[in-house]
Scaffold this motif. Sequence first.
Motif, PDB file in Angstrom:
ATOM      1  N   ARG A 190      26.141  50.930  33.640  1.00 49.55           N
ATOM      2  CA  ARG A 190      27.152  50.252  34.450  1.00 49.55           C
ATOM      3  C   ARG A 190      26.504  49.172  35.301  1.00 49.55           C
TER       4      ARG A 190
ATOM      5  N   CYS B 282      26.468  47.208  38.979  1.00 52.34           N
ATOM      6  CA  CYS B 282      26.747  47.396  40.404  1.00 52.34           C
ATOM      7  C   CYS B 282      26.430  46.082  41.122  1.00 52.34           C
TER       8      CYS B 282
ATOM      9  N   ARG C 202      36.993  49.977  40.480  1.00 57.42           N
ATOM     10  CA  ARG C 202      36.231  48.777  40.149  1.00 57.42           C
ATOM     11  C   ARG C 202      36.848  47.559  40.824  1.00 57.42           C
TER      12      ARG C 202
ATOM     13  N   GLU D 245      32.130  41.967  37.979  1.00 58.71           N
ATOM     14  CA  GLU D 245      32.772  43.266  38.169  1.00 58.71           C
ATOM     15  C   GLU D 245      31.740  44.295  38.641  1.00 58.71           C
TER      16      GLU D 245
ATOM     17  N   GLN E  71      31.106  48.117  38.968  1.00 62.25           N
ATOM     18  CA  GLN E  71      31.620  49.296  38.290  1.00 62.25           C
ATOM     19  C   GLN E  71      31.166  50.607  38.919  1.00 62.25           C
ATOM     20  N   CYS E  72      30.410  50.516  39.991  1.00 55.83           N
ATOM     21  CA  CYS E  72      29.942  51.689  40.730  1.00 55.83           C
ATOM     22  C   CYS E  72      29.388  51.198  42.066  1.00 55.83           C
TER      23      CYS E  72
END
Length: 110
Positions: free
Chosen positions: A44, A46, A72, A79, A81-82
């Motif tokens: 992912r 970040c 998100r 983006e 995502q975490c």
Amino acid sequence: MAEEITFDYFGKLDLQIGKIIEAEPIPESKKLIKIQVDFGSETRQCIAGLLKFYKPDELAGKKCVFLLNLQRRMIAGYESQCMILAAEDETGNVSILQPQIDLAEGSKIR
């Protein structure tokens, strides 16, 4: 002091150990770093405001604590995502949270 939550609510948080495999500054940002994180079964992205505290090459290879089920969102056109977890003291020092032993990517925080 933050509002108390139930143990069941805490159980809904997906906190895992992730290994940072790549980190680079976001162009035209003075604080954002784009981080690629391996969680064992997936990778992912970040976006974190850590550039004031860490150089991207200092982050690569580190295993840290991440929140995976945060909604998100787009940050500076990327983006996220975490979320990487970090602590800040009263003087503004920031430290990312890391396990004390070498845990596998994707290990759950309970």
